[in-house]
Write an enzyme that holds these catalytic residues in place. Structure first.
Site, PDB file in Angstrom:
ATOM      1  N   ARG A   1     -22.103  24.162  12.696  1.00  9.98           N
ATOM      2  CA  ARG A   1     -23.079  24.843  11.649  1.00  9.98           C
ATOM      3  C   ARG A   1     -24.697  24.589  11.721  1.00  9.98           C
ATOM      4  O   ARG A   1     -25.094  25.351  11.594  1.00  9.98           O
ATOM      5  CB  ARG A   1     -22.658  23.978  10.425  1.00  9.98           C
ATOM      6  N   ASP A  49      -1.198   9.254  12.630  1.00 17.65           N
ATOM      7  CA  ASP A  49      -2.644   8.847  13.086  1.00 17.65           C
ATOM      8  C   ASP A  49      -2.197   8.668  15.275  1.00 17.65           C
ATOM      9  O   ASP A  49      -3.072   8.954  15.616  1.00 17.65           O
ATOM     10  CB  ASP A  49      -3.228   8.277  12.893  1.00 17.65           C
ATOM     11  N   HIS A  88       0.133   9.137  20.712  1.00 18.49           N
ATOM     12  CA  HIS A  88      -0.532   7.505  21.316  1.00 18.49           C
ATOM     13  C   HIS A  88       1.012   6.910  21.902  1.00 18.49           C
ATOM     14  O   HIS A  88       1.237   7.229  22.896  1.00 18.49           O
ATOM     15  CB  HIS A  88      -1.750   7.228  21.472  1.00 18.49           C
ATOM     16  N   LYS A 133      -4.481  -1.448  11.972  1.00 15.97           N
ATOM     17  CA  LYS A 133      -5.371  -1.561  11.972  1.00 15.97           C
ATOM     18  C   LYS A 133      -5.848  -2.646  11.000  1.00 15.97           C
ATOM     19  O   LYS A 133      -4.955  -3.245  10.368  1.00 15.97           O
ATOM     20  CB  LYS A 133      -5.998  -0.293  10.763  1.00 15.97           C
TER      21      LYS A 133
END
Ligand code: BG6
Length: 487
Positions: A52, A237, A242, A336
């Protein structure tokens, strides 16, 4: 590596969407630079960035130079190739929600008869407009292929909408869905380990293997990705993509050869054989306060600035319902703010049928194969050996590692980041390491059923201290089967 009929030829143009974003700065530009420096991309490949922000070619080259100085490894810097790399780059501002701007983009790209590769990472809401824009400006012909970065939807339905929009303009052969784990050297090495050696495959099934563990643990927390991460959570996620790719490569049958169709056919069979997961076979977690590597860190809610029921940790006992894997659990965990950054696959072999050393006091541990993907790269087989001695007080047996350190064995080879491989394969037209639509659908099918179970049972995430290995329930998940996580 690609089968001749699947390779659509080398492109002479590369179009990067999101060219001013984080992924471009940290991964894509450094990867392209490395390919340039090593002479792996054709001299006539032009790279056009778009986003943008309004900026000139010159300003974009400055942005690129800055990202390279920040993110390139030291030994890549100052080798005199920077200028020639920057000359490949140009930039075209674009509001992708408006079709009009795409003509100017096409003009900037110039003659694409030598092939165009597009790398698209964008908000899912913009996909349809983007594809329409590309189509209207003639940027979707036969010699164009498109690499798609996740997120590509957040369930089977929404991923179907995106894939349908893409399919309006690009055939499946032209669609390269990225899972950056497939670009990692050690992940590809998994296939070499399994199918370039005789010794593992005969045992690689329920006769030889007791269970498999796959861990992808991270020490980082939310990292400022507030909106995205909180809407996504660890399951979508990391597991949907994965971890399931790691599982598929670990569990698949030997492909007929290494072409894209053969490899992906085998992976999708595994993904379709995944059994729906029961409530008691999974654990959701969310990090609370704690300390990671000696440093105090906030809870997820504090990082987010709000209460949330998004999970930052998942552990799952998965089953693959086929002949090879009947009765062999695959324990998956990812999260995490865990104790360590580590990705690894652990293959726990069965015990020997009879311990001949038992009467002389010899205790045996079953063999274990650890495939460490990161941060170190090694394959380690734990085998039993006799401690040296005259054995007057009995035989002492000990586990010793048979080590294959890939970083040492191949110390002269350059360590490449996943995107180097993936960008090169995209530009060259080799789809083997990209994810086919039927794989994605099988992944979502399994993951959606898990989320449905969570919702139906109001399964809230359990809190765990940052810097730990997740909620206690994740330990119980394996312990009740007499299995310990490899730590
Ligand atoms: C990304 C996830 O796909 O993979 C991130 O969105 C995660 O949340 C990252 O941190 C992990 O990748 P790697 O290569 O660092 O293991």
């Amino acid at each position: 590596m690609a089968h001749a009929t699947e390779n659509t030829g080398i492109s002479s143009r590369l179009l990067l969407f999101g060219a001013t974003g984080d992924l471009a700065k940290r991964m894509l530009l450094p990867s392209l630079f490395a390919l340039h420096e090593d002479g792996l991309i054709a001299a006539d490949l032009r790279i056009v960035g778009t986003a943008r922000s309004v900026m000139s070619d010159e300003e974009y080259r400055e942005l690129a130079a800055q990202s390279l100085s920040e993110y390139l490894p030291e030994d890549r810097k100052g080798n005199g190739q920077l200028q020639s790399f920057l000359e490949r780059l140009s930039y075209q501002p674009l509001d992708a929600s408006q079709t009009d701007g795409f003509n100017a983009l096409a003009q900037k790209l110039g003659d694409i008869s030598g092939g165009l590769s597009i790398f698209l990472s964008t908000a899912p809401s913009l996909f349809e407009a983007m594809i329409a824009g590309l189509k209207s400006a003639g940027l979707t012909g036969e010699n164009v292929r498109i690499g798609l970065e996740k997120p590509l939807g957040n369930d089977l339905g929404s991923s179907g909408v995106i894939n349908d929009a893409v399919a309006q303009a690009f055939s499946e052969q032209q669609t390269f869905r990225i899972d950056h784990y497939l670009g990692k050297e050690t992940v590809q090495n998994l296939m070499a380990l399994r199918f370039a050696n005789m010794m593992f495959e005969p045992l690689w099934n329920s006769n030889g293997i007791d269970h498999v563990e796959i861990t992808v643990s991270e020490t980082v927390g939310l990292e400022g990705r507030h909106g995205f991460y909180d809407d996504t959570g660890s399951l979508r996620d990391m597991v949907q993509n994965h971890m399931l790719q790691l599982l598929a490569l670990t569990a698949m049958e030997a492909p007929a050869n290494l072409d894209a169709t053969s490899v992906r056919d085998e992976k999708v069979k595994v993904l379709r054989s995944l059994r729906p997961v029961q409530m008691e076979e999974m654990v959701r977690g969310q990090y609370g306060e704690g300390a990671v590597k000696g440093e105090a860190v906030n809870s997820y809610a504090d990082d987010l600035g709000d209460q949330s029921d998004t999970e930052t940790f998942v552990a799952i006992k998965a089953h693959i319902d086929n002949w090879r894997w009947q009765g062999v659990p695959f324990y998956l965990r990812t999260g995490k703010r865990l104790a360590e950054r580590r990705s690894e696959i652990v293959i726990q072999f069965n015990a020997v049928p009879h311990n001949i050393f038992a009467e002389r006091g010899g205790k045996l541990n079953a063999n274990r194969l650890v495939i460490r993907l990161q941060p170190e790269e090694y394959v380690r087989l734990q085998v039993m050996a006799k401690e040296p001695g005259l054995d007057r007080d009995g035989v002492v047996l000990r586990e010793v590692p048979l080590d294959l350190s890939l970083s040492q064995a191949f110390s002269k080879a350059r360590k490449r980041i996943a995107y180097e491989r993936l960008l090169l394969d995209l530009v060259d037209g080799d789809p083997t390491l990209f994810v086919r639509r039927d794989e994605v659908e099988a992944q979502w099918h399994w993951v959606d059923a898990i989320r449905k179970t969570w919702n139906e049972n109001d399964m809230e995430p359990k809190s765990y201290g940052a810097g730990s290995w997740g909620p206690a329930a994740a330990i119980a998940l394996t312990e009740r089967d007499g299995v310990s996580w490899h730590e």
